[in-house]
Design a protein around this motif. Structure first.
Motif, PDB file in Angstrom:
ATOM      1  N   MET A   1      30.036  13.063  -2.648  1.00 57.25           N
ATOM      2  CA  MET A   1      29.224  13.349  -3.790  1.00 57.25           C
ATOM      3  C   MET A   1      29.081  14.711  -4.097  1.00 57.25           C
ATOM      4  O   MET A   1      29.291  15.597  -3.414  1.00 57.25           O
ATOM      5  CB  MET A   1      27.762  12.860  -3.355  1.00 57.25           C
ATOM      6  CG  MET A   1      26.731  12.647  -4.356  1.00 57.25           C
ATOM      7  SD  MET A   1      25.305  12.166  -4.114  1.00 57.25           S
ATOM      8  CE  MET A   1      25.574  10.522  -3.654  1.00 57.25           C
ATOM      9  N   VAL A   2      29.303  14.771  -5.299  1.00 57.54           N
ATOM     10  CA  VAL A   2      29.358  16.165  -6.297  1.00 57.54           C
ATOM     11  C   VAL A   2      27.891  16.880  -6.177  1.00 57.54           C
ATOM     12  O   VAL A   2      26.985  16.209  -6.337  1.00 57.54           O
ATOM     13  CB  VAL A   2      29.640  15.888  -7.726  1.00 57.54           C
ATOM     14  CG1 VAL A   2      29.723  17.425  -8.409  1.00 57.54           C
ATOM     15  CG2 VAL A   2      30.900  15.163  -7.814  1.00 57.54           C
ATOM     16  N   SER A   3      27.954  17.843  -5.646  1.00 62.44           N
ATOM     17  CA  SER A   3      26.574  18.716  -5.795  1.00 62.44           C
ATOM     18  C   SER A   3      26.226  19.430  -6.900  1.00 62.44           C
ATOM     19  O   SER A   3      27.312  19.237  -7.937  1.00 62.44           O
ATOM     20  CB  SER A   3      26.986  19.870  -4.628  1.00 62.44           C
ATOM     21  OG  SER A   3      27.709  20.995  -5.092  1.00 62.44           O
ATOM     22  N   MET A   4      25.165  19.447  -7.202  1.00 60.60           N
ATOM     23  CA  MET A   4      24.869  19.779  -8.566  1.00 60.60           C
ATOM     24  C   MET A   4      23.644  21.077  -8.608  1.00 60.60           C
ATOM     25  O   MET A   4      22.817  20.961  -7.528  1.00 60.60           O
ATOM     26  CB  MET A   4      23.975  18.706  -9.411  1.00 60.60           C
ATOM     27  CG  MET A   4      22.918  18.047  -8.645  1.00 60.60           C
ATOM     28  SD  MET A   4      22.160  16.645  -9.735  1.00 60.60           S
ATOM     29  CE  MET A   4      21.061  16.078  -8.562  1.00 60.60           C
ATOM     30  N   ARG A   5      23.546  21.631  -9.536  1.00 59.65           N
ATOM     31  CA  ARG A   5      22.629  22.903  -9.730  1.00 59.65           C
ATOM     32  C   ARG A   5      21.557  22.491 -10.629  1.00 59.65           C
ATOM     33  O   ARG A   5      21.965  22.379 -11.893  1.00 59.65           O
ATOM     34  CB  ARG A   5      23.223  24.287 -10.012  1.00 59.65           C
ATOM     35  CG  ARG A   5      22.464  25.348 -10.017  1.00 59.65           C
ATOM     36  CD  ARG A   5      23.194  26.501 -10.313  1.00 59.65           C
ATOM     37  NE  ARG A   5      22.033  27.522 -10.611  1.00 59.65           N
ATOM     38  CZ  ARG A   5      21.772  28.871  -9.436  1.00 59.65           C
ATOM     39  NH1 ARG A   5      22.224  28.202  -8.280  1.00 59.65           N
ATOM     40  NH2 ARG A   5      20.946  29.587  -9.703  1.00 59.65           N
ATOM     41  N   ILE A   6      20.304  22.177 -10.415  1.00 57.46           N
ATOM     42  CA  ILE A   6      19.317  21.854 -11.256  1.00 57.46           C
ATOM     43  C   ILE A   6      18.291  22.949 -11.673  1.00 57.46           C
ATOM     44  O   ILE A   6      17.701  23.659 -10.665  1.00 57.46           O
ATOM     45  CB  ILE A   6      18.588  20.764 -10.847  1.00 57.46           C
ATOM     46  CG1 ILE A   6      19.194  19.369 -10.564  1.00 57.46           C
ATOM     47  CG2 ILE A   6      17.384  20.285 -11.798  1.00 57.46           C
ATOM     48  CD1 ILE A   6      18.680  18.248  -9.752  1.00 57.46           C
ATOM     49  N   THR A   7      18.050  23.398 -12.802  1.00 61.50           N
ATOM     50  CA  THR A   7      16.941  24.187 -13.293  1.00 61.50           C
ATOM     51  C   THR A   7      15.665  23.391 -13.909  1.00 61.50           C
ATOM     52  O   THR A   7      15.906  22.570 -14.754  1.00 61.50           O
ATOM     53  CB  THR A   7      17.642  25.276 -14.161  1.00 61.50           C
ATOM     54  OG1 THR A   7      18.493  26.043 -13.248  1.00 61.50           O
ATOM     55  CG2 THR A   7      16.404  26.188 -14.524  1.00 61.50           C
ATOM     56  N   VAL A   8      14.463  23.627 -13.417  1.00 56.63           N
ATOM     57  CA  VAL A   8      13.513  22.936 -13.905  1.00 56.63           C
ATOM     58  C   VAL A   8      12.416  24.241 -14.469  1.00 56.63           C
ATOM     59  O   VAL A   8      12.147  25.099 -13.969  1.00 56.63           O
ATOM     60  CB  VAL A   8      12.638  22.051 -12.807  1.00 56.63           C
ATOM     61  CG1 VAL A   8      11.524  21.578 -13.262  1.00 56.63           C
ATOM     62  CG2 VAL A   8      13.612  21.346 -12.105  1.00 56.63           C
ATOM     63  N   ILE A   9      11.867  23.523 -15.562  1.00 52.01           N
ATOM     64  CA  ILE A   9      10.962  24.692 -16.177  1.00 52.01           C
ATOM     65  C   ILE A   9       9.613  24.114 -16.259  1.00 52.01           C
ATOM     66  O   ILE A   9       9.426  22.925 -16.939  1.00 52.01           O
ATOM     67  CB  ILE A   9      11.108  25.001 -17.636  1.00 52.01           C
ATOM     68  CG1 ILE A   9      12.596  25.788 -17.720  1.00 52.01           C
ATOM     69  CG2 ILE A   9      10.290  25.682 -18.287  1.00 52.01           C
ATOM     70  CD1 ILE A   9      12.994  26.106 -19.333  1.00 52.01           C
ATOM     71  N   LEU A  10       8.694  24.333 -15.326  1.00 53.49           N
ATOM     72  CA  LEU A  10       7.279  23.594 -15.445  1.00 53.49           C
ATOM     73  C   LEU A  10       6.282  24.842 -15.132  1.00 53.49           C
ATOM     74  O   LEU A  10       6.534  25.717 -14.587  1.00 53.49           O
ATOM     75  CB  LEU A  10       7.363  22.475 -14.486  1.00 53.49           C
ATOM     76  CG  LEU A  10       7.865  22.594 -13.139  1.00 53.49           C
ATOM     77  CD1 LEU A  10       7.160  23.403 -12.273  1.00 53.49           C
ATOM     78  CD2 LEU A  10       7.999  21.236 -12.470  1.00 53.49           C
ATOM     79  N   GLY A  11       5.057  24.177 -15.080  1.00 51.87           N
ATOM     80  CA  GLY A  11       3.832  25.184 -14.932  1.00 51.87           C
ATOM     81  C   GLY A  11       3.085  24.571 -13.600  1.00 51.87           C
ATOM     82  O   GLY A  11       3.602  23.517 -12.886  1.00 51.87           O
ATOM     83  N   ASP A  29      23.088  20.454  -3.114  1.00 54.70           N
ATOM     84  CA  ASP A  29      22.308  20.603  -4.296  1.00 54.70           C
ATOM     85  C   ASP A  29      21.578  21.795  -4.277  1.00 54.70           C
ATOM     86  O   ASP A  29      20.840  22.319  -3.301  1.00 54.70           O
ATOM     87  CB  ASP A  29      21.409  19.436  -4.779  1.00 54.70           C
ATOM     88  CG  ASP A  29      22.308  18.119  -4.850  1.00 54.70           C
ATOM     89  OD1 ASP A  29      23.565  18.238  -5.379  1.00 54.70           O
ATOM     90  OD2 ASP A  29      21.824  17.092  -4.854  1.00 54.70           O
ATOM     91  N   GLU A  30      21.291  22.335  -5.174  1.00 52.73           N
ATOM     92  CA  GLU A  30      20.385  23.819  -5.593  1.00 52.73           C
ATOM     93  C   GLU A  30      19.279  23.456  -6.623  1.00 52.73           C
ATOM     94  O   GLU A  30      19.678  22.772  -7.753  1.00 52.73           O
ATOM     95  CB  GLU A  30      21.333  24.967  -6.115  1.00 52.73           C
ATOM     96  CG  GLU A  30      22.180  25.304  -4.921  1.00 52.73           C
ATOM     97  CD  GLU A  30      22.873  26.736  -5.198  1.00 52.73           C
ATOM     98  OE1 GLU A  30      22.258  27.680  -5.667  1.00 52.73           O
ATOM     99  OE2 GLU A  30      24.200  26.786  -5.364  1.00 52.73           O
ATOM    100  N   LEU A  31      18.187  23.869  -6.358  1.00 50.60           N
ATOM    101  CA  LEU A  31      17.148  23.769  -7.357  1.00 50.60           C
ATOM    102  C   LEU A  31      16.643  25.013  -7.622  1.00 50.60           C
ATOM    103  O   LEU A  31      16.077  25.726  -6.674  1.00 50.60           O
ATOM    104  CB  LEU A  31      16.063  22.810  -7.013  1.00 50.60           C
ATOM    105  CG  LEU A  31      14.699  22.369  -7.760  1.00 50.60           C
ATOM    106  CD1 LEU A  31      15.010  21.740  -9.116  1.00 50.60           C
ATOM    107  CD2 LEU A  31      13.701  21.465  -6.966  1.00 50.60           C
TER     108      LEU A  31
END
Length: 260
Positions: A1-11, A29-31
């Motif tokens: 499975m392909v790893s992914m880098r997720i960036t989240v903008i939230l408060g 995976d990276e968050l």
């Protein structure tokens, strides 16, 4: 499975979602979570960062307010300003590190490392930029910190919002995080109080490629209606935007689908 880098903008209102999302990621995976800083302020000698604080202590095993209640009891702090003891601990460490010359990004990293968050936490900016509200009072119009309005919206007649800052922009760490992301997630958080202020930060949109997949998490607006009205039209969604339900497992699946 392909790893992914997720960036989240939230408060702060999205803190539980951020922690839940970590449990739906695969090894590799990276968050990265970017938190707004426009509600930050100084109070009782401490650097208060409501959005960062919520993300840092969302998994606290118990919630007590002994320090805040004592400050309120002796008349040193207003009743609406009542952080938990865990939040006060984070604010003490942050204030000490800032006083030693570290940036807000560096101070946040140091606190996060001791909280075992499961994700990288970044403040949107290292610069001081605070949202204030111009309100009517018996003495005429005056400016107060937006946090005071949010604590009791019905007690204030807000005329306009003002960003108080000398110069400010998103941090280099935020630019780097977005520039290396496979997918950007907006929310679930208030567009008025969390998402839009970050999207408006100088240097943020320039970091988002027009082709970057952007997931817009559905979320009911939590800001007081008056503030939503005064804030005006919401910021356009960046990148290749598509909506997704406010469920961490669904967001993780949708993110992996667009990365492939």
């Amino acid at each position: 499975m392909v790893s992914m880098r997720i960036t989240v903008i939230l408060g702060a209102d999205g803190a539980p979602f951020a922690h839940d999302l970590t449990s739906h990621l695969e090894p590799g995976d990276e968050l990265v979570v970017i938190a707004p800083t426009m509600l930050d302020r100084w109070a009782t000698g401490l650097k208060v960062c409501p959005d960062l604080d919520a993300l840092l202590v969302a998994r606290a095993s118990s919630v007590t307010h002994e320090v805040a209640d004592e400050l309120i009891a002796i008349g040193y702090a207003p009743a609406w300003q009542r952080p938990s003891d865990a939040v006060v601990a984070a604010q003490l460490v942050r204030t000490d590190l800032l006083g030693a010359g570290y940036s807000l990004t560096e101070a946040t990293s140091a606190i996060a490392a001791r909280r075992d968050l499961g994700f990288t936490l970044l403040p949107a900016s290292d610069d001081r930029a605070e949202l204030h509200a111009v309100v009517e009072s018996p003495e005429g119009q005056r400016a107060i910190h937006l946090s005071e309005v949010i604590a009791d919206p019905s007690a204030h007649e807000v005329k306009e919002l003002v960003l108080v800052a000398e110069t400010w922009s998103v941090s280099d760490a935020v630019r780097a995080a977005i520039g290396t992301s496979d997918v950007l997630v907006l929310g679930p958080s208030s567009r008025t109080l969390a998402i839009d202020p970050v999207l408006r930060a100088p240097g943020l949109r320039e970091s988002i490629d027009d082709d970057l997949p952007v997931l817009i998490v559905e979320h009911n607006e939590t800001a007081p209606p008056t503030l939503v009205q005064i804030a005006g039209m919401r910021e356009p969604d960046p990148g290749r935007a598509e909506p997704v339900t406010a469920d961490a497992a669904t967001v993780a699946i949708a993110a992996r689908a667009v990365v492939r």
